[in-house]
Write an enzyme that holds these catalytic residues in place. Structure first.
Site, PDB file in Angstrom:
ATOM      1  N   LYS A 256       0.826  -1.195   0.000  1.00 22.32           N
ATOM      2  CA  LYS A 256       0.000   0.000   0.000  1.00 22.32           C
ATOM      3  C   LYS A 256       0.865   1.252   0.000  1.00 22.32           C
ATOM      4  O   LYS A 256       2.038   1.208   0.395  1.00 22.32           O
ATOM      5  CB  LYS A 256      -0.886   0.023   1.263  1.00 22.32           C
ATOM      6  CG  LYS A 256      -1.918  -1.075   1.364  1.00 22.32           C
ATOM      7  CD  LYS A 256      -2.672  -0.951   2.678  1.00 22.32           C
ATOM      8  CE  LYS A 256      -3.712  -2.037   2.854  1.00 22.32           C
ATOM      9  NZ  LYS A 256      -4.849  -1.895   1.933  1.00 22.32           N
ATOM     10  N   ARG A 330     -10.226 -11.455   2.108  1.00 22.46           N
ATOM     11  CA  ARG A 330     -11.131 -12.483   1.579  1.00 22.46           C
ATOM     12  C   ARG A 330     -10.511 -13.869   1.651  1.00 22.46           C
ATOM     13  O   ARG A 330     -11.230 -14.864   1.718  1.00 22.46           O
ATOM     14  CB  ARG A 330     -11.544 -12.117   0.147  1.00 22.46           C
ATOM     15  CG  ARG A 330     -10.419 -12.055  -0.858  1.00 22.46           C
ATOM     16  CD  ARG A 330     -10.789 -11.209  -2.072  1.00 22.46           C
ATOM     17  NE  ARG A 330     -10.809  -9.795  -1.718  1.00 22.46           N
ATOM     18  CZ  ARG A 330     -11.131  -8.817  -2.577  1.00 22.46           C
ATOM     19  NH1 ARG A 330     -11.492  -9.114  -3.811  1.00 22.46           N
ATOM     20  NH2 ARG A 330     -11.105  -7.556  -2.195  1.00 22.46           N
TER      21      ARG A 330
END
Length: 479
Positions: A256, A330
């Site tokens: 990120k 996920r």
């Protein structure tokens, strides 16, 4: 902080606040003040400053003087009273020992004060701008109804206290809440109220086929953990709650940027809310069976980190090609959803800061395979003042995640604009024949800047989950 209820104004306070609720006659509110200024107070209270949320004035006579903070809810009702007192406490208008004269909705008042009183500050002790003790003064309350009101206030206070505990977990610096440390903190709180606890080591995770969780944690020097909480106080199959607990998310090798990383200590907000809801349910003695699976892991870049192109295997044998290591949540949830089938659950609810804040900072996103469960959760959120909004669960979205080397891939860069929908569809493929809901709380769990909530953790959706469990307890654990 303690909140108590009584019918008279206490003799010593740092501040008296009066909630100007349009449904309550001002004479009732003024009657709680010293007799010699009641007439003056009734006059002042009957002329509200409609353009302000709070107003500080001094009511004085020859015998006494009182500093009074007028608090103006936007409208009548418990939600408005809660929000008004929350705002006053959060903005430092309520300080020290406060007495709050309120004519109605005392549980909501207590909840608002406690939520607004929360502070997280590692710079040093003391919160001079926060209330430290609150007395709710209800002059119109009958002696017969006092005990019932106090019980209702205690329940509301417990909701706020558990929310604040979740906020504290989230706001804790990431280096101080590595997976093992956070696991110990949660286990200590849960065990203290009789919840059964079990902490899974990496070896146990491997034995149960949690390849996604182990893959995400591979790049960190701090090993992953799964905390299993079990509350057995009801009948029938358990409700399974799943919480994403990435204690710091650097994105792995799909790293990120600096701005996004600045609040990634909050990527365990789902696990914090689930843990708080289970501990809160036990404290309240709710007659429910609940199992919580909290997936605690760091997602870091290193020479051992999972790589784009790697394939992980989940407990049900399904495989995922990892195309984006920053779509790690996920992978964790897929493990837990596949494993949840072993409990023959009455319902499964997963909570995660997963994708993007499509609905802003005030609404969590809901996906579900069953209308009844979805409505339960939405109604519970509305009652708690933590509303959500249902989005469509579209199985066709998984076509964007077709893989040539695995059952699915975890992310499609070509369809990033619909990733929230695709992520929910991906998760649904790991759901067996049980009612399931997915709460994406990325917009509501943490606010990076000051708005309605102060900057920092909100605890969302702790109160919604607890209200959901309250409802299930009232119905014997079923819809």
């Amino acid at each position: 902080m303690q909140v108590v209820v009584q019918r008279q104004l206490p003799p010593q306070t740092d501040l008296v606040a009066v909630v100007i609720d349009k449904s309550v006659p001002v004479e009732h509110l003024a009657s709680a003040l010293p007799a010699e200024i009641q007439a003056l107070a009734a006059h002042e209270l009957s002329h509200p400053r409609a353009d302000q949320t709070t107003d500080l004035l001094r009511l004085a006579s020859t015998q006494s003087a009182v500093d009074v903070l007028l608090v103006y809810p936007d409208e009548s009702g418990p939600g408005a009273v809660r929000e008004a007192l929350f705002s006053a406490a959060a903005k430092g208008r309520l300080r020290g020992k406060v007495a709050v004269i309120v004519g109605a909705h005392l549980p909501a008042a207590a909840e608002g004060i406690l939520l607004g009183a929360y502070r997280f500050n590692t710079a040093g002790p003391g919160t001079p701008d926060a209330p430290t003790h609150a007395v709710l003064v209800a002059p119109a309350l009958s002696e017969q109804s006092l005990a019932d009101t106090r019980a209702e206030v205690e329940r509301a206070a417990a909701l706020a206290e558990m929310t604040n505990w979740a906020r504290r977990l989230v706001d804790t610096p990431p280096g101080e809440k590595t997976p093992t440390v956070l696991a110990s903190t949660i286990v200590e709180a849960a065990a203290a109220v009789g919840v059964q606890t079990r902490v899974w080591s990496p070896e146990t995770l491997a034995e149960h086929g949690f390849g996604g969780t182990l893959g995400v944690g591979r790049g960190s020097a701090n090993e992953p953990r799964l905390v299993e909480l079990t509350l057995r106080a009801g009948e029938g199959s358990p409700i399974v709650l799943i919480g994403k607990g990435v204690t710091f998310d650097a994105g792995g090798l799909s790293i990120k940027n600096d701005r996004t990383q600045s609040w990634m200590k909050a990527d365990m907000g789902g696990a914090a809310a689930v843990a708080a809801a289970v501990v809160g349910a036990a404290r309240r003695g709710l007659p429910v069976n609940v199992t919580a699976l909290l997936l605690l892991v760091e997602n870091m870049p290193s020479g051992t980190a999972i790589r784009p192109g790697d394939v992980v295997r989940h407990p049900n044998g399904r495989t995922t090609e990892v195309t984006n290591t920053d779509a790690e949540g996920r992978l964790l949830l897929a493990d837990a959803l596949a494993y949840a089938a072993t409990f023959n659950p009455a319902a499964v609810v997963d909570v995660a800061t997963l994708t993007s804040a499509l609905l802003g900072g005030d609404l969590w996103m809901l996906f579900s395979n069953e209308d009844g469960l979805a409505n339960e959760l939405l109604e519970a959120g509305d009652r708690a003042g933590e509303p959500g909004w249902r989005l469509p669960l579209l199985a066709a979205m998984t076509r964007h995640l077709d893989s040539t080397v695995a059952d699915l891939k975890n992310y499609s860069f070509d369809h990033a604009r619909v990733d929230t929908l695709a992520a929910a569809a991906y998760l649904s493929s790991f759901v067996d024949a049980f009612p399931w809901a997915h709460l994406d709380v990325v917009g509501t769990a943490f606010h990076a800047s000051t708005d309605r909530w102060p900057a920092g953790a909100t605890g969302s959706p702790t109160r919604a989950l607890m209200n959901f469990l309250v409802g299930r307890g009232e119905r014997g654990g079923v819809q």
